[in-house]
Design an enzyme around this catalytic site. Sequence first.
Site, short mmCIF file in Angstrom:
data_model
loop_
_atom_site.label_atom_id
_atom_site.label_comp_id
_atom_site.label_asym_id
_atom_site.label_seq_id
_atom_site.Cartn_x
_atom_site.Cartn_y
_atom_site.Cartn_z
N GLY A 1 -2.46 -0.51 0.87
CA GLY A 1 -3.02 -1.86 0.74
C GLY A 1 -1.90 -2.88 0.78
CD GLN B 1 1.55 -6.64 -1.93
OE1 GLN B 1 0.45 -6.32 -1.50
NE2 GLN B 1 2.41 -5.73 -2.40
CB CYS C 1 2.79 -2.44 -6.31
SG CYS C 1 2.60 -4.05 -5.54
CG LEU C 2 3.71 -1.35 -0.18
CD1 LEU C 2 3.15 -1.80 1.16
CD2 LEU C 2 4.60 -0.13 0.00
CG HIS D 1 -2.93 -2.49 -6.55
ND1 HIS D 1 -2.04 -1.82 -7.33
CD2 HIS D 1 -2.18 -3.27 -5.72
CE1 HIS D 1 -0.80 -2.18 -7.00
NE2 HIS D 1 -0.86 -3.05 -6.02
CD GLU D 2 -3.44 -4.20 -2.15
OE1 GLU D 2 -2.78 -5.26 -2.02
OE2 GLU D 2 -2.90 -3.12 -2.42
CG HIS E 1 -1.10 -8.09 -5.04
ND1 HIS E 1 0.15 -8.28 -5.57
CD2 HIS E 1 -1.19 -6.77 -4.74
CE1 HIS E 1 0.79 -7.11 -5.60
NE2 HIS E 1 0.00 -6.18 -5.11
NI NI Z 1 0.50 -4.17 -4.85
#
Ligand code: NI
Length: 185
Positions: A45, A50, A98-99, A140-141, A144
């Site tokens: 995701g 991000q 998470c990236l 999760h997304e 953000h």
């Molecule tokens: Ni994330």
Amino acid sequence: MILSIYLYGQPVLREETKNVPKDYPELKQLVDNMFETMYHADGVGLAAPQVGLSLRMFVVDADVMGDDFPECKDFKRVMINPEIIEESEEEITLEEGCLSLPGIHEKVSRAKSIVISYQDTDFNTHEEKIEGFAARVVQHEYEHLEGHVFIDNISGIRKQLNKGKLNDIIKGTAKCSYRAKAVGK
Ligand code: NI
């Protein structure tokens, strides 16, 4: 085109996001770039903040987790201007990452299922019930877009234990296999 991923500490990850307008220029190109960036970084995701954009949209593709979580099979979506309209009371606690927080993995409790409404890239509205790990990825997304990251959900003690790693991410010295933008670099 692969975009740089903004890392923990970048102010854009804490900003309130704005709805994506119907005339947003080259939206489909942006979506393609976000998928390419996500796949390149082995993520499931990626949310607009991000990649430095304070917009209410994210992409997910959890198909790679389909063997462990059947609900993830073929679960690929672009969600524009999403709103979670229902959350199950039942929660599941599982580890996630998470990236924007390379090297950090922590257990997070999330609703087992959700109902979400969103628009696709043609601005058609969809309402969908999502369960299990796919619901986790979406929550999760979604977080953000609210200016939160998953580490906000863990205990003070767990956060303290990750302090060194978080500082490395901020300084730009954390190990990261993809193009990233740290505050300190
Ligand atoms: Ni994330």
